[in-house]
Design an enzyme around this catalytic site. Structure first.
Site: not given
Length: 290
Positions: A39, A41, A154, A203
């Site tokens: 990932d 952030d 992301s 995701k």
């Protein structure tokens, strides 16, 4: 040295022996069988610095001078409504899914109304407080040096994400990004977002849509996965013929409420750790630099 890192006070493991077995198995297979899926952030970037929250890709844009005060207020309202839902461990993913879609869709619609210019994105990133985690040069550099593919997966904004790593000097050829990308008109003004929406809890679908990427990497059945949300655990679901996966979770916020859920899901949980020290230690171990 490496075991010492795993004994840090910020490092928690439900089953230490299992972690050691996975690492030994990956080490024996060799670094040419490894891929990293992470990932962005609050995983590769810091959650906080000197007591202040660091911005996500969306925040970088939301807080910039490209966005009107009225729009900023609306984006803040959305955050205050939906973020508590995102991190609420008492709600199921199924319950959160439509709410996360609402959040991202509304936020993206607001951004499109702002007529954002592509040629100003680099300036916006430069003027922001975006920070990659301490140790990022070693992390990105070591993966590049050993030709280990890094997939950054992301729910943020791909154009901003790429600019952050470009300005940090670590957007190497081994880096691939799956994210939400802006679609600009012929005069370089934002008109929409491209393709399927990627949010925190879909995701898996994103991974399965990008089978071509994983097909190319089928000789790399060992995965180091890094995330900060329980939604990140599905990022490797597209990997073919997986042999080993080691999952590292950054627990940045609401620690006591979420710690058990993270320990049940991630192999290694890093609590309020703003560095990449543990992933770097693992990479050095797996590439023979103990």
């Amino acid at each position: 040295m490496f075991n010492k890192k795993l004994s840090n006070t910020t490092v928690f493991m439900k089953d230490r022996e299992r972690v050691q077995n996975i690492l030994q198995s990956m080490m024996k297979a060799g670094s040419n069988t490894l891929q990293v899926i992470s990932d962005f952030d609050m995983t590769l970037t810091r959650f906080a610095h000197n007591g202040n929250r660091c911005p996500t890709c969306h925040n970088i844009l939301d807080n910039s001078k490209l966005i009107s005060d009225e729009c900023k207020e609306k984006l803040t309202e959305l955050f205050n409504t939906y973020y508590p839902i995102e991190i609420d461990v008492s709600r199921s993913v199924e319950e959160k899914l439509p709410l996360m879609v609402d959040w991202w869709t509304k936020a993206h619609e607001l951004l499109v109304q702002q007529k954002i210019r592509k040629d100003l994105l680099a300036m916006v990133v430069r003027e922001s407080n975006a920070m990659l985690r301490e140790g990022y040069q070693l992390f990105f550099g070591h993966l590049h040096e050993h030709s280990i593919p890094l997939l950054i997966f992301s729910a943020g904004i791909g154009d901003i994400l790429e600019e952050v790593i470009r300005q940090a000097g670590v957007f190497h050829p081994n880096v691939n990004v799956f994210s939400n990308y802006m679609d600009f008109d012929e005069s370089g003004v934002l008109k929409a977002f491209k393709g399927e929406l990627i949010h925190i809890y879909n995701k898996r679908e994103g991974a399965l849509l990008n089978t071509g990427h994983f097909q190319e990497l089928r000789t790399r059945p060992n995965v180091l996965l890094m995330g900060d949300s329980l939604g990140d655990l599905t990022m490797a679901d597209g990997v073919q013929d997986m042999e080993n996966i080691l999952k590292i979770g950054f627990l940045n916020d609401k620690v006591e409420e979420r710690k058990q859920a993270y320990l049940d899901s991630y192999d290694i949980v890093l609590v309020k750790d703003e560095t990449l020290e543990v992933p770097n230690g693992i990479l050095l171990y797996l590439t023979g630099n103990k």
